[in-house]
Write a protein that holds these residues in place. Structure first.
Motif, PDB file in Angstrom:
ATOM      1  N   ARG A  54     -10.429  -2.353 -11.588  1.00 28.85           N
ATOM      2  CA  ARG A  54      -9.692  -2.408 -12.863  1.00 28.85           C
ATOM      3  C   ARG A  54      -8.891  -3.686 -12.944  1.00 28.85           C
ATOM      4  N   TYR A  65      -1.720  11.682 -18.437  1.00 27.12           N
ATOM      5  CA  TYR A  65      -1.648  10.368 -19.070  1.00 27.12           C
ATOM      6  C   TYR A  65      -2.310   9.307 -18.195  1.00 27.12           C
ATOM      7  N   TYR A  66      -2.002   9.320 -16.902  1.00 29.78           N
ATOM      8  CA  TYR A  66      -2.556   8.310 -16.007  1.00 29.78           C
ATOM      9  C   TYR A  66      -4.070   8.493 -15.830  1.00 29.78           C
ATOM     10  N   SER A 115      -9.212   2.112 -18.447  1.00 33.65           N
ATOM     11  CA  SER A 115      -9.162   0.749 -17.920  1.00 33.65           C
ATOM     12  C   SER A 115     -10.341   0.500 -16.988  1.00 33.65           C
ATOM     13  N   ARG A 116     -10.791   1.561 -16.277  1.00 33.55           N
ATOM     14  CA  ARG A 116     -11.942   1.348 -15.394  1.00 33.55           C
ATOM     15  C   ARG A 116     -13.197   1.058 -16.217  1.00 33.55           C
ATOM     16  N   SER A 135      -1.098  11.835  -9.132  1.00 30.91           N
ATOM     17  CA  SER A 135      -0.145  10.739  -9.347  1.00 30.91           C
ATOM     18  C   SER A 135       1.169  11.036  -8.615  1.00 30.91           C
ATOM     19  N   SER A 153     -13.256  -2.373 -17.666  1.00 31.39           N
ATOM     20  CA  SER A 153     -13.492  -3.445 -16.703  1.00 31.39           C
ATOM     21  C   SER A 153     -14.955  -3.570 -16.324  1.00 31.39           C
ATOM     22  N   GLN A 170       0.352  12.991 -14.893  1.00 34.01           N
ATOM     23  CA  GLN A 170      -0.994  13.070 -14.319  1.00 34.01           C
ATOM     24  C   GLN A 170      -2.055  12.927 -15.420  1.00 34.01           C
ATOM     25  N   GLN A 181      -5.601   6.893 -18.776  1.00 30.86           N
ATOM     26  CA  GLN A 181      -5.483   5.435 -18.708  1.00 30.86           C
ATOM     27  C   GLN A 181      -6.414   4.851 -17.644  1.00 30.86           C
ATOM     28  N   LEU A 182      -6.515   5.581 -16.534  1.00 33.31           N
ATOM     29  CA  LEU A 182      -7.390   5.124 -15.446  1.00 33.31           C
ATOM     30  C   LEU A 182      -8.831   5.032 -15.919  1.00 33.31           C
TER      31      LEU A 182
END
Lengths: 175, 463
Positions: A93, B130-131, B138-139, A38, B142, B128, B134-135
């Motif tokens: 997403r 956290y994301y 959310s993936r 990130s 979806s 890093q 979340q990634l």
């Protein structure tokens, strides 16, 4: 003969993990890494590119911005003076299409004349492009902006994406 | 030591660099000793103009002009990251300030560069994790296929629910989902939507119990400007928002009777009028309704319209309570541990045998929602890598048939016959796994073994 080179600031916008950094690395260095790292703050890259129609040369200063959780005065400074923004959406997403999180409105407020180009990224992870393409174009149509499906992994349309940005510059349109 | 030497020492010791530019924006002085990684490759610190050393300013020419013209004092760019010659990422804050050190009448620009690498590295690590989480979430959310798998469990009850979803997802039929609170009715509704041809269109969820009766009509059907005192502009209702997709009415049993008639009309005619409007709007939505009430009884009690009940009860499915899902409780518990791993406690990786037994013996009045909360709480308090029985704080609600409400029938009761039946049922439920069966009956393994031996029961007959 005096050839002008226009230096232009381009901001990469999009939610975390959309592939902003990967697109820049693919375009500038021709590389792709699977590992997600990130971004914090902003990372600048440069690349020269000519407009294919007019031959005008541009020195692109690409601002690879972190996902902006909170919009502050410091964040607004990142947007100052940008000639264009590439809005990167992760096609795998739905949440990456969240308009508020991408900060498009704030970007336009800072740079009302700037060009917008949308990238629907990660096509390599899709079974079919059809639905993703129509969703991407419908999203970009809200800002009357061009859009292109990309894959930083395979390199699909990455050069075309930046060529679209260059073609949208006023200097390229004038001639 | 002269002033210049003092300043140089301070700059080096504090991890700051500076660059001084005159009114033509040409470099007149700099010290990058403490931040050599900041200089662009091949760019000597002693040469160049402000645009070469700080390409971050390209595009911000008017801002630099306003610094020189004294209209602005300073301008900061935070967390600029640079790849050093050692391939490491470094971070700096840049502060651009007006100065008039050289000639009082003409201003220049002073740039201070502050090293932020160590602070940002820590921030990056946290972000890093956290994301990444979340990634992943959310993936997965979806992907329609994932949602079908999201209904976890191997028990026959869960398999029946999966089969139901697969059968009805592609049809346009109205669906009624019934089941106790916390059994996952909302999740099932989402799965049906995501597997249906409407998946690309909206899924609009409304909890009828959460919206005050007075607001429900305007929320559902929308209103025209001027329809009531505070209606200052037209507003689309949630039914219209769901056009083309699925409308999920949760807790439909709580919908006021007055609105039930309007909903019925809408379902019959696929058209409605917003509050204050005479225009009829046609929308195409699929309705999924859910309730934890016995709607048949609500009809008998005049709490729910019979005609609406028949209209929504075209196809119905009752979701199983967790206590009827056999060992799926363990599967779900492990799923929640995995899901909450990064967010709550990275140390915890699973359940101890005692915790597994405790989970199996509980009757889960709050179903899957309760299980998730229990696991989350246990992960917060767990001291080891496995959740122990003592970490699991279960509600004080006694299990049904827990003993207090049992009354000896007047006709008598064969204790041994019932004991044998209970032992057999526990073995059946747990497919012959003695520790699990013992836990179900609240017995130690030794006591359980003693009792099955007494009745000549063989666990292998149930595996």
């Amino acid at each position: 003969m005096n050839i002008s080179v226009y230096s232009k600031k381009i901001c990469m916008l999009g939610t975390f993990g959309a592939g902003k950094t990967s697109l820049v690395r693919r375009f500038v260095h021709g590389i792709f890494e699977e590992k997600y790292l990130s971004t914090i703050g902003v990372h600048l890259s440069h690349k020269a590119l000519s407009d294919s129609l007019t031959g005008i040369q541009f020195n692109l200063i690409i601002w690879d911005l972190a996902h902006i959780e909170k919009f502050t005065a410091a964040t607004r400074n990142y947007f100052r003076g940008a000639a264009a923004a590439i809005i990167v959406l992760d096609l795998t997403r739905e949440s990456s299409f969240a308009e508020k999180q991408i900060r498009i409105k704030e970007f336009i407020e800072s740079n009302p004349e700037a060009a917008l180009v949308f990238a629907g990224n990660k096509t390599d992870l899709l079974d079919s492009h059809e639905q993703a393409e129509s969703e991407l174009h419908a999203f970009a149509a809200r800002w009357q902006a061009p859009a292109v499906l990309t894959s930083a992994k395979t390199g699909e349309n990455v050069d075309s994406l930046f060529e679209l940005v260059v073609a949208a510059m006023p200097e390229a349109k004038k001639r | 030591m002269n002033t210049k030497n003092i300043l140089s020492t301070v700059i080096r010791e504090t991890g700051v660099a500076y660059a001084l530019f005159d009114h033509r924006l040409q470099l007149t002085g700099s010290d990058f000793t403490s931040l050599p990684w900041f200089l662009p490759q091949g760019c000597p610190a002693e040469a160049g103009d402000i645009w070469t050393l700080f390409p971050e300013l390209i595009g911000s020419e008017p801002l630099v002009d306003s610094l020189l013209a004294k209209r602005k004092k300073r301008f900061v760019l935070e967390k600029i990251n640079k790849l050093g010659p050692d391939d490491r990422l470094y971070y700096a804050d840049l502060q651009f300030m007006a100065h008039s050190f050289q000639q009082p009448a003409s201003r220049g620009v002073l740039v201070l560069i502050f090293d932020r690498t160590s602070q940002v590295a820590a921030e990056q690590q946290l972000q890093q994790q956290y994301y990444e989480l979340q990634l992943l979430r959310s993936r997965l959310a979806s992907q329609p296929g994932f949602l079908s798998n999201a209904i976890l469990g191997a028990s026959p009850a869960v398999q029946e629910v999966r089969a139901f979803i697969e059968r009805i997802a592609n049809h346009n039929t109205t669906v009624l989902l019934q089941g106790e609170t916390g059994t996952g009715k909302s999740l099932v509704a989402r799965v049906i939507h995501n597997l249906s041809p409407r998946s690309a269109k909206p899924f609009v969820e409304i909890n009828c119990a959460a919206i005050p009766d007075t607001l429900m009509e305007s929320e559902l059907f929308g209103y025209k400007k001027g329809a009531f005192t505070n209606a200052q502009s037209d507003k689309k209702g949630l039914i219209e928002e769901a056009n083309g997709g699925t409308l999920f009415l949760d807790e439909i049993g709580e919908m006021p009777l007055s609105l039930q008639a309007k909903l019925l009309t809408f379902l019959e005619q696929k058209a409605f009028r917003s509050l204050g409007s005479t225009d009829e709007k046609r929308v195409d939505v699929r309705l999924i309704a859910a309730t934890n009430r016995d709607l048949g009884r609500a009809v008998a009690d005049n709490d729910f319209r019979q005609d609406l009940f028949y209209r929504i009860n075209v196809v119905s499915c009752t979701l199983p309570p967790l206590r009827e899902m056999d060992d799926d409780v363990l599967l779900l518990a492990e799923h929640f541990i995995e899901l909450l791993h990064f967010e709550v406690n990275e140390k915890v990786t699973g359940l101890s045998p005692s915790a597994r037994a405790k989970l199996l013996s509980w009757h889960w009045p709050g179903n899957v929602r309760e299980l998730r909360n229990v696991i989350e709480r246990a992960m917060i308090f767990a001291r080891r890598d496995k959740i122990e029985a003592s970490d699991l704080l279960l509600s004080l609600t006694p299990a049904p048939g827990g003993g207090d409400d049992f009354t000896l029938p007047a006709t008598g009761f064969s204790l041994e016959e019932h004991e044998r039946k209970l032992l057999e049922q526990a073995l059946q439920h747990c497919r012959g796994v003695q520790s699990a069966a013992a836990a179900r009956l609240g017995l130690s393994l030794d006591t359980f073994r003693y009792r099955i031996k007494k009745y000549d029961l063989n666990p292998r007959d149930y595996s």
